[in-house]
Design a protein around this motif. Structure first.
Motif, mmCIF file in Angstrom:
data_model
loop_
_atom_site.group_PDB
_atom_site.id
_atom_site.type_symbol
_atom_site.label_atom_id
_atom_site.label_comp_id
_atom_site.label_asym_id
_atom_site.label_seq_id
_atom_site.Cartn_x
_atom_site.Cartn_y
_atom_site.Cartn_z
ATOM 1 N N UNK A 155 47.040 44.963 32.952
ATOM 2 C CA UNK A 155 46.788 43.780 33.767
ATOM 3 C C UNK A 155 46.993 42.539 32.916
ATOM 4 N N UNK A 156 47.487 41.474 33.529
ATOM 5 C CA UNK A 156 47.641 40.212 32.832
ATOM 6 C C UNK A 156 46.301 39.520 32.696
ATOM 7 N N UNK A 157 46.251 38.462 31.886
ATOM 8 C CA UNK A 157 45.015 37.700 31.758
ATOM 9 C C UNK A 157 44.582 37.153 33.121
ATOM 10 N N UNK A 158 43.284 36.987 33.328
ATOM 11 C CA UNK A 158 42.758 36.586 34.637
ATOM 12 C C UNK A 158 43.235 35.207 35.066
ATOM 13 N N UNK A 159 43.650 34.361 34.135
ATOM 14 C CA UNK A 159 44.078 33.008 34.499
ATOM 15 C C UNK A 159 45.430 32.989 35.182
#
Length: 160
Positions: A155-159
């Motif tokens: 998963x990518x960073x939450x931002x």
């Protein structure tokens, strides 16, 4: 924050003991991962954001979820087994950021990526045996456009 992981495989009992040493907390804990046969391999393991849950994937097309015991922090309990999560060996699993709920992604030799979410997680029943209940994990998406085996997922960073 440093976390070292040592993996010991026992081919006689078909059990992998994962020992986690955390420098900050200074304790050892072990997880007994029950593999289905001597030909079964554990390909990946990953902790959730808080380090309280562990997801393990294997060549037997299973994803196994463990929760840290609340009364005995050095103990991990198998709380869920997602049988036949893919049609081929599963290479990687990853937890999403907790703001999205209890969500994991998995990728496999079968050229797919699956997104799984846990529904109705009863927080008071942590540590309940996996065989005592029906699966709470549901496949929410299956991405199948790959031309070859998918060997990594994250998963990518939450931002983003």
């Amino acid at each position: 924050e440093y976390m070292g992981i040592a993996l010991n495989l026992s081919c006689f009992a078909s059990v992998a003991a994962v020992q986690i040493a955390t420098r900050r907390m200074e304790f050892f804990s072990s997880v007994d991962v029950k593999l289905s046969s001597d030909a079964d391999y554990m390909h990946d393991l990953t902790y959730n954001f808080y380090g309280e849950r562990l997801a393990v994937c294997s060549s037997s097309q299973k994803i196994i979820i463990y929760d840290r015991d609340e009364q005995e922090p050095a103990k991990w309990n198998e709380t869920e087994v997602i049988e036949n999560a893919h049609d081929a060996p599963i290479w990687r699993v990853d937890w999403a950021h907790p703001e999205f709920g209890h969500v994991i992604a998995s990728c496999s030799e079968d050229k797919t990526v699956c997104i799984w979410s846990e529904r109705g997680r009863p927080w008071g029943n942590r540590g309940q045996a996996a065989s005592d209940k029906i699966s709470r994990w549901k496949r929410r998406a299956k991405l199948s456009d790959a031309q070859g085996p998918v060997v990594d997922v994250q998963f990518g960073p939450r931002r983003f």
